[in-house]
Design a protein around this motif. Structure first.
Motif, short mmCIF file in Angstrom:
data_model
loop_
_atom_site.label_atom_id
_atom_site.label_comp_id
_atom_site.label_asym_id
_atom_site.label_seq_id
_atom_site.Cartn_x
_atom_site.Cartn_y
_atom_site.Cartn_z
N CYS A 1 1.80 5.18 0.52
CA CYS A 1 0.92 6.13 1.19
C CYS A 1 1.95 7.31 1.09
O CYS A 1 2.90 7.34 1.46
N ILE B 1 -4.22 0.45 9.64
CA ILE B 1 -4.62 -0.14 10.54
C ILE B 1 -5.97 -0.82 10.32
O ILE B 1 -5.98 -2.08 10.43
N ASP B 2 -6.61 -0.06 9.90
CA ASP B 2 -8.19 -0.71 9.40
C ASP B 2 -8.12 -1.88 8.55
O ASP B 2 -8.30 -2.81 8.76
N LYS B 3 -6.82 -1.85 7.46
CA LYS B 3 -6.85 -2.53 6.55
C LYS B 3 -5.94 -3.75 7.03
O LYS B 3 -5.67 -4.84 6.35
N GLN B 4 -5.54 -3.64 8.27
CA GLN B 4 -4.71 -4.92 8.91
C GLN B 4 -3.56 -5.31 8.24
O GLN B 4 -3.28 -6.47 7.99
N ASP C 1 -4.55 5.40 10.09
CA ASP C 1 -5.74 4.87 10.30
C ASP C 1 -6.03 3.78 9.35
O ASP C 1 -6.36 2.58 9.36
N SER C 2 -5.83 4.19 7.88
CA SER C 2 -6.48 3.23 6.91
C SER C 2 -5.69 1.95 7.05
O SER C 2 -6.04 0.84 6.89
N ARG D 1 -2.19 14.03 6.46
CA ARG D 1 -2.34 12.62 5.59
C ARG D 1 -1.67 11.62 6.20
O ARG D 1 -2.06 10.36 6.09
N PHE E 1 0.99 -1.14 0.04
CA PHE E 1 -0.05 0.07 -0.06
C PHE E 1 0.98 1.20 0.07
O PHE E 1 1.49 1.45 0.90
N ARG F 1 -4.04 10.00 8.69
CA ARG F 1 -5.34 9.34 8.03
C ARG F 1 -4.72 8.15 7.13
O ARG F 1 -5.40 7.15 7.35
N PHE F 2 -3.55 7.93 6.77
CA PHE F 2 -2.92 6.77 6.23
C PHE F 2 -2.84 5.64 7.16
O PHE F 2 -3.33 4.37 7.24
N GLU G 1 0.95 5.23 17.02
CA GLU G 1 -0.42 4.71 16.65
C GLU G 1 -0.29 3.17 16.15
O GLU G 1 -0.97 2.36 16.40
N ASN H 1 -1.23 -0.45 17.90
CA ASN H 1 -1.97 -1.36 17.33
C ASN H 1 -1.41 -2.61 16.80
O ASN H 1 -1.91 -3.46 15.87
N GLN H 2 -0.30 -2.90 17.54
CA GLN H 2 0.55 -4.16 16.99
C GLN H 2 1.06 -4.32 15.79
O GLN H 2 1.30 -5.49 15.22
#
Lengths: 345, 345
Positions: free
Chosen positions: B98, B115-118, B112-113, B106, B96, B109-110, B136, B140-141
């Motif tokens: 970024c 992390i969400d996308k794991q 976060d993204s 930004r 990915f 934001r990335f 962050e 989140n490991q």
DNA sequence: CTGAAAGCGCTAACAT
DNA sequence: ATGTTAGCGCTTTCAG
């Protein structure tokens, strides 16, 4: 401890998973404000983050697109990527960057990967040898928008954006002819690339309109790099009657030509005129500043992504008998790498 | 019709899902060759492709990493990306990309993204304002390996690669001093960027070793672009005693300086020596070829990805009290943008 | 306004 | 050597 799940949130908030899910998606505005804020609080306390993977599994949507480029180190693509990004981000899409390096092998490998990862769509700015992987993508229901590619008739969800090379290249040819040049060469991109062929034909065609026969213009295959520009120039200088004007299919190549010319004691543009293609940011910085054909790179990126979004949105199959298509224009920027031909002495 | 699932394959092959799964992962070599080939055949017939999403959900692994870069249009990063890619692909990881554009907003934001996308891990080649998003991520490991970043003491899975700016920059300073220069300027990167500060300190420090007081060298903040080089030079020329030697924190900036010098009638290196940083491919192509400090960009990418893979592999927490760290060296490449100082007349 | 339950597509014990 | 089953974490009818 492991990442908390929606279940954890539900339990510690004493509500059901559905409720948590609802506050997450602000669906169903009908919810006691108290409940919502309580859940929100728990979410914050636990540091809960929804799993995109699980979400994708149920939604069958990943909020991710693939972006195929031929060579990430070519500044041409940087702006295209920026353009894509500008609109992708606004719509919460992430981007898988796939850098094919003009290699069909890598192309299919990436296509496979994108299919497996279930991207929602892919942008193809590189059309190498075969259309194979584009076909592979669409036949796996993945919408594709491609740059400078004419899709086979039997299409699913595809869109295309076409650059109108012809006008810019004709301007270039005219410019050179106006300057009095008579001996031309063209240094093309990799010959198996569709756009390489289109550029060459456009140049030869424009020249023929001036009475210059294609057979009389030297064509050399390059590969869009400094090195190939240098190599090509060496080859050209070995000719009995070297060209006085060169049109390179790519700015990098053109800059390579200029550099090599200097090391061999030739002055550009006094002894040799050169025109590039792409108008990458460096084109204006080299010495002499490069006359080149500009493409709206950033806009291309934006248009492509926008088109893809449309495709995605109209997932309720409209009659897609006609594939969306948009054309962008090219334009010659005259700077200082071109000049009147030297008088023969 | 919709994409076939493992269930479909199992049913039409008259076996269980497990069996299909087994042939897919060639686990358990113990399987009748007949069964295997039959399943394989069905898979082919159906055009079945396993769902990466489902797979990720159960495996808790996405075979994907995030790559944060500051500015994709800066050629410096192109090579780093290539380096990362070279080893990521070999291990079947997708990337990915970024592109933060030096914007902390930004950046988060990335993060976060990602992390969400794991994603399984992330590579950070950009350290803007705060370490916030790195924190962050790790909290989140998500393992992180960062470039030129000293991690806070309390680490999880992080690795760092550090560029030894100091030696290369000292070489540059020495070179300039040897050439007889006495009035220096430095055009730095964005001041909130850690590396900008390090480069500046290194330059000032090296100069001081030659008896030149930091107070006497002009420092201007730039932003790693042609434009900022141009702007800075204008500013410098307005000085009562303009510098005769400039060290720019970035090649783009340096090239901008050279271009602006030319348009203002100054000759580099006769009237002004300039040194860049990065040794991007263009540095050798501009006129005059740029004296600059090189970093092993491709290697940096490879090292970072390799380190990340290690982190991923040792998921069985080894005592990670010490964070893996590797240093890469910088080196001055003397070309033609530096010359002896002009005699005062 | 909220909960229960089914299902998305796959893997991994645990049987057999 | 292969099948059964129980999840992985989320959304979404369908009830209530």
């Amino acid at each position: 401890m492991a990442r908390p799940t929606i279940e954890d949130v539900a339990r510690t908030a004493q509500v059901s998973k559905s409720t948590v899910s609802r506050v997450l998606n602000d669906s169903s505005e009908y919810m006691r404000e108290q409940t919502r804020s309580h859940v929100l609080a728990v979410i914050r306390d636990l540091g809960y983050r929804p799993s995109g993977v699980a979400r994708s599994l149920t939604l069958k949507r990943t909020q991710t697109i693939g972006l195929l480029v031929s060579d990430i180190s070519n500044p041409f693509y940087a702006d295209v990527i920026l353009g894509v990004e500008s609109i992708a981000l606004a719509h919460n899409f992430d981007i898988f960057l796939c850098n094919t390096m003009y290699d069909p092998q890598r192309g299919s490998r990436f296509a496979d990967s994108l299919i497996d990862k279930q991207v929602d769509g892919v942008l193809v700015t590189t059309t190498s040898l075969s259309d194979q992987f584009v076909v592979e993508l669409v036949s796996n229901q993945i919408p594709v928008v491609a740059l400078d590619w004419t899709p086979p008739p039997l299409d699913e969800k595809v869109g295309v954006v076409i650059s109108n090379f012809e006008t810019g290249i004709a301007e270039a040819a005219n410019h050179l002819v106006d300057l009095g040049h008579q001996r031309f060469a063209h240094i093309g991109g990799p010959p198996h690339i569709r756009t390489s062929r289109r550029k060459r034909e456009a140049f030869l065609g424009a020249l023929r309109a001036h009475g210059i026969e294609p057979a009389n213009v030297v064509v050399i295959d390059g590969n869009m790099s400094f090195a190939s520009g240098k190599a090509a120039l060496i080859e050209l200088l070995a000719l009995a009657k070297p060209p006085t004007a060169i049109f390179a299919a790519d700015d990098l190549t053109a800059i390579g030509v200029i550099g090599e010319a200097r090391t061999r004691g030739l002055q550009v543009p006094r002894d040799l005129s050169v025109i590039g293609f792409g108008d990458v940011p460096f084109a204006a910085q080299v010495m002499p500043p490069l006359t080149t054909i500009a493409l709206p790179r950033h806009e291309i990126g934006r248009i492509m992504m926008t088109m893809l979004l449309d495709l995605l949105h109209n997932s309720v199959n409209l009659p897609n008998t006609i594939t969306p298509m948009q054309q962008v224009e090219t334009q010659l920027f005259i700077r200082e790498s071109t000049a009147p031909v030297k008088k023969a002495h």
